[in-house]
Design a protein around this motif. Structure first.
Motif, PDB file in Angstrom:
ATOM      1  N   LEU A 441     -12.370  13.577   1.536  1.00 14.91           N
ATOM      2  CA  LEU A 441     -12.502  12.621   2.824  1.00 14.91           C
ATOM      3  C   LEU A 441     -13.861  11.442   2.852  1.00 14.91           C
ATOM      4  CD1 LEU A 441     -10.665  15.391   4.908  1.00 14.91           C
ATOM      5  CD2 LEU A 441     -10.103  13.048   4.833  1.00 14.91           C
ATOM      6  N   GLU A 442     -15.240  11.664   2.303  1.00 18.02           N
ATOM      7  CA  GLU A 442     -15.696  10.831   1.745  1.00 18.02           C
ATOM      8  C   GLU A 442     -15.576   9.593   1.563  1.00 18.02           C
ATOM      9  OE1 GLU A 442     -20.101  10.746   0.440  1.00 18.02           O
ATOM     10  OE2 GLU A 442     -19.711  12.331   1.618  1.00 18.02           O
ATOM     11  N   THR A 443     -15.673   9.809  -0.021  1.00 19.45           N
ATOM     12  CA  THR A 443     -15.026   8.743  -0.422  1.00 19.45           C
ATOM     13  C   THR A 443     -13.680   7.904  -0.096  1.00 19.45           C
ATOM     14  OG1 THR A 443     -14.028   9.819  -1.987  1.00 19.45           O
ATOM     15  CG2 THR A 443     -15.579   9.886  -2.435  1.00 19.45           C
ATOM     16  N   GLU A 444     -12.778   8.725   0.571  1.00 25.81           N
ATOM     17  CA  GLU A 444     -11.514   7.880   0.545  1.00 25.81           C
ATOM     18  C   GLU A 444     -10.328   7.131   0.320  1.00 25.81           C
ATOM     19  OE1 GLU A 444     -10.580   8.053   5.601  1.00 25.81           O
ATOM     20  OE2 GLU A 444     -13.357   6.673   4.463  1.00 25.81           O
ATOM     21  N   LYS A 445     -11.092   7.192  -1.931  1.00 26.33           N
ATOM     22  CA  LYS A 445     -10.338   6.008  -2.713  1.00 26.33           C
ATOM     23  C   LYS A 445      -9.068   6.062  -2.225  1.00 26.33           C
ATOM     24  CE  LYS A 445     -12.102   5.607  -7.495  1.00 26.33           C
ATOM     25  NZ  LYS A 445     -12.956   5.697  -8.062  1.00 26.33           N
ATOM     26  N   ILE A 446      -8.584   6.848  -2.313  1.00 30.14           N
ATOM     27  CA  ILE A 446      -7.099   7.334  -2.723  1.00 30.14           C
ATOM     28  C   ILE A 446      -6.302   7.454  -1.805  1.00 30.14           C
ATOM     29  CG2 ILE A 446      -5.363   7.860  -4.658  1.00 30.14           C
ATOM     30  CD1 ILE A 446      -7.717   7.832  -6.583  1.00 30.14           C
ATOM     31  N   LYS A 447      -5.933   6.749  -0.976  1.00 31.14           N
ATOM     32  CA  LYS A 447      -5.266   7.234   0.412  1.00 31.14           C
ATOM     33  C   LYS A 447      -3.959   7.334   0.158  1.00 31.14           C
ATOM     34  CE  LYS A 447      -8.045   7.182   4.710  1.00 31.14           C
ATOM     35  NZ  LYS A 447      -8.324   5.869   6.059  1.00 31.14           N
ATOM     36  N   LYS A 448      -2.723   7.848   0.519  1.00 25.30           N
ATOM     37  CA  LYS A 448      -1.584   7.866   0.515  1.00 25.30           C
ATOM     38  C   LYS A 448      -0.088   8.058   1.807  1.00 25.30           C
ATOM     39  CE  LYS A 448      -1.563   7.362  -3.784  1.00 25.30           C
ATOM     40  NZ  LYS A 448      -0.549   5.752  -3.932  1.00 25.30           N
ATOM     41  N   PRO A 449       0.639   7.978   2.153  1.00 26.04           N
ATOM     42  CA  PRO A 449       1.706   7.691   2.617  1.00 26.04           C
ATOM     43  C   PRO A 449       0.983   9.393   3.623  1.00 26.04           C
ATOM     44  CG  PRO A 449       2.979   7.104   1.291  1.00 26.04           C
ATOM     45  CD  PRO A 449       1.646   7.057   1.005  1.00 26.04           C
ATOM     46  N   LEU A 450       1.680  10.479   2.578  1.00 29.41           N
ATOM     47  CA  LEU A 450       2.076  12.391   2.798  1.00 29.41           C
ATOM     48  C   LEU A 450       0.880  12.806   2.323  1.00 29.41           C
ATOM     49  CD1 LEU A 450       3.591  13.658   4.179  1.00 29.41           C
ATOM     50  CD2 LEU A 450       5.059  14.354   1.685  1.00 29.41           C
ATOM     51  N   LEU A 451       0.282  13.549   3.130  1.00 34.48           N
ATOM     52  CA  LEU A 451      -1.435  13.548   2.659  1.00 34.48           C
ATOM     53  C   LEU A 451      -0.834  15.347   3.725  1.00 34.48           C
ATOM     54  CD1 LEU A 451      -4.089  14.029   1.715  1.00 34.48           C
ATOM     55  CD2 LEU A 451      -4.569  13.734   4.499  1.00 34.48           C
TER      56      LEU A 451
END
Length: 691
Positions: A441-451
């Motif tokens: 959550l600091e880098t938020e590098k890889i976001k996906k629609p389902l977490l």
């Protein structure tokens, strides 16, 4: 002057991509007369890069006197070895310590440096002459200066071994580095006391709590987390000193650092701030059946996935290739299939490069594919040659890993709560064969629609806010019982507004089927269910689980009781609309059926799923070509159907190439294909649409 940089998850030299797939060759442990023959075997395997340590303890034959040309002993001829690599067009990853470990005396440092920790003035003043001397040899041979050295590792698996320096650290009642950290973190004793629930009159009085035996003691937990923060601060500070010193001495190729797989002592995210990229070291043991680092396939996959969120090159700096003396007694003999299982699993997780350690045999090491004389062990060498060929055909740095799914991964949860080793939600995704990413959550590098939330019951205020923003902006956030209810100081904080159950019921007799709209899935038998009163609240849909009829009991009257309870409904969770997204809270223990049902309900694609237990699949894409990567961790051969799910998956007339056998076939893919995997092995299939 050549331009050497990181681009596209690999190294580039003047625009030419250099994938980081290599093998470790310790020149100083080999007869120089055999170097050329050994390096020929390396090239014949298909590799164009080697890695090597440079051993301070060996090259300093007398204090202050260094031999890099072989005048005192032929094996000390580092210059000759690097010149040979240049002649043979081999790229070099150089690892000059000072510490190298490597089953060498004092872990590679001289006797006079060994008693001191790596941030002490005594150690650093002792190490600096070595760093200057070795850098003078290496600088002309950097790729930036026309040489073959493309990246540089300062020191090795940084760990200050604080348990051997408790007085210096400040762990035994007197001020030390721990108190320096606390001053930097809190600034004043009042803020420290507020966080810890203590009444110290100065920060120097603070006492370490490396573990908190009383888990209901929030102030103790806060102090324990500061112990882990201190270890992470210490390691990052020390790596930074080494990296900065080498750069000041003239090292200008990408600098990386390697670390243990566990994520406890070394905080991978913090290290990424002081070097250019990172590499994890993994030694799983034979076929993931014996003691290793890590020993379980799912942990191995989780730790490799995490590299993708912290490093611009998802890299394994030391990838098991043989085993050191001592561990061989528990790791077992490393079989050829074990290498297939490890390497294809790594590609499936999204790793784009690795360094086999050790590719060539040496003292205190067993089971290498190339012997010290330059002769091969055919059963190992052939497998690894074919793995290299498959790697280049796939070209992992250029591939996209197809997944709609991620889990939360916080470095302090990884360290203190072992969240990537033993979390039931991550385990359920693995057992369901749903490939996923990790989200820091600091880098938020890889976001996906389902977490999916994976971690401890605390999360910093800032990160809880980020999760709330993720949902508001359209993401679907899923919890199975566990959620953050405290902040980073262990004070109550439920920023996401997760609703507590009205009651928690007994697991006895429970055989529940969860209903997610029109989708249903069986829960774990005898799960401990949460239960809510279904009051009407705007934006909330209550989730129902229905009691089903389990196995009949051979006890008087129990069948009647079970039949009477059939159809009983429980409100085990809810779905809450938040902005453009939603929170799904399920008060049941996660299992493969439930996580698969969540995907279907949320409209999240699973891309590739095998229908056989023990088989893990991943779908990669490069341009218009797919690569189905599969690993069989089962003890027997598996013939399995792989279901494709999603918009961007293979379909219609396709040419399919088995990258292990080279066999080609044409087939019509209609949402699935059948594959066969040897026991404890891996493979890849190239899938091209027929036009």
């Amino acid at each position: 002057m050549a331009n050497v940089r990181i681009s596209g998850r690999q190294i580039e030299v003047d625009g030419k991509p250099i994938p980081l797939i290599s093998g470790e060759v310790h020149y100083w442990r080999l007869a120089p007369a055999r170097w050329r023959e050994i390096l020929n075997r390396v090239k014949e395997m298909g590799l164009s890069t080697i890695a090597t340590y440079v051993c301070w303890e060996y090259h300093e034959y007398e204090r202050g006197k260094f031999d890099f040309t072989g005048e005192t002993e032929p094996q000390r001829n580092l210059v000759g070895f690097l010149d040979l690599c240049e002649e043979m067009n081999l790229w070099v990853i150089i690892r000059p310590g000072p510490y190298i470990y490597s089953e060498w005396k004092n872990a590679g440092v001289p006797d006079y440096a060994a008693p001191y920790h790596r941030l002490s003035k005594e150690y650093q003043s002792a190490a600096l002459p070595w760093m200057k001397a070795v850098t003078e040899v290496l600088k002309p041979r950097l790729a930036t200066n026309g040489g073959r050295i493309i990246c540089f590792q300062p020191d090795n698996e940084m760990d200050l071994f604080t348990h051997w320096f408790e007085d210096e650290m400040g762990f035994r009642g007197r001020p030390g580095l721990f108190h320096e950290f606390l001053k930097e973190r809190y600034g004043s004793v009042d803020k420290l006391n507020e966080a810890w629930g203590t009444s110290y009159s100065s920060i120097e009085q603070a006492q370490v709590r490396a573990r908190e035996p009383f888990m209901l003691n929030p102030s103790g937990r806060s102090a324990m987390l500061d112990y882990w923060r201190f270890e992470h601060w210490l390691v990052a500070k020390c790596v930074k000193w080494h990296a900065d010193t080498y750069q000041q001495l003239g090292i200008d190729v990408p600098i990386y650092h390697n670390y243990y797989y566990g994520g406890d002592i070394q905080n991978h995210r913090e290290l990424s701030k002081v070097v250019d990229f990172l590499g994890i070291d993994v030694y799983p043991g034979n076929e993931f059946e014996n003691e290793g680092y890590p020993g379980r396939h799912n942990i191995f996959m989780n730790m490799l996935r995490y590299q993708r969120t912290v490093s611009p090159i998802p890299y394994i700096a030391e990838f098991e290739c043989g085993v050191w003396h001592g561990l061989h007694e528990v790791s077992g003999i490393i079989t050829p299939n074990s290498y297939r299982l490890m390497c294809f699993s790594a590609i499936a997780a999204g790793i784009t490069g690795w360094n086999w350690y050790m590719l060539v045999g040496r003292d205190n090491w067993y089971f290498c594919p190339i012997q010290e004389w330059g002769r091969i062990r055919p059963e190992l060498y052939d497998v690894m040659r074919r793995i290299v060929a498959a790697y280049y055909e796939i070209n992992p740095p250029a591939c996209e890993k197809l997944t709609d799914t991620a889990i939360v991964a916080d470095p302090l949860h990884i360290a203190a709560a072992k969240s990537l080793r033993s979390d039931p939600t991550a385990d359920a995704l693995y057992e369901a064969d749903i490939e996923f990413e990790t989200l820091d959550l600091e880098t938020e590098k890889i976001k996906k629609p389902l977490l999916f939330y994976v971690g401890d019951q605390w999360l910093s205020r800032e990160d809880q806010r980020k999760l709330a923003d993720y949902v508001e902006s359209g993401g679907t956030l899923v919890f199975f019982k566990n959620y953050p209810r405290f902040d980073e100081t262990q004070k109550p904080l439920n920023l996401l507004g997760i609703r507590e159950p009205d009651r928690v019921l007994t697991p006895l007799g429970k055989r529940l089927e969860l209903r997610l709209g029109s989708i249903s899935a069986e829960a774990v038998p005898e799960t401990v269910p949460f239960d809510y009163d279904p009051v009407e609240i705007s934006g909330i849909t209550w989730l129902t689980a229905v009691q089903t009829l389990g196995a009949m009991q051979a006890v008087e009257n129990s069948d009647v009781l079970a039949i009477n309870y059939q159809g009983r409904k429980f409100n085990v969770g809810y779905i809450e609309q938040r902005g453009k997204g939603k929170i799904i809270f399920i008060g049941l223990d996660p299992n493969p059926a439930l996580v698969a049902a969540v995907h279907k309900y949320a409209g999240a694609s699973t891309y590739a799923r095998a229908d056989s237990s023990g088989v893990h699949t991943s779908l990669l894409k490069r341009g218009s070509i797919w690569f189905l990567i599969a690993a069989n961790n089962a003890a027997d051969e598996r013939r399995t159907i792989v279901a494709f799910d999603g918009k961007d998956v293979p379909s219609g007339e396709c040419k399919v190439t088995d990258l292990w056998t080279g066999e080609e076939s044409r087939m019509t893919i209609d949402s699935s294909m059948t594959i066969k995997l040897d026991r404890k092995s891996g493979n890849a299939w190239k899938i091209e649409p027929c036009r």
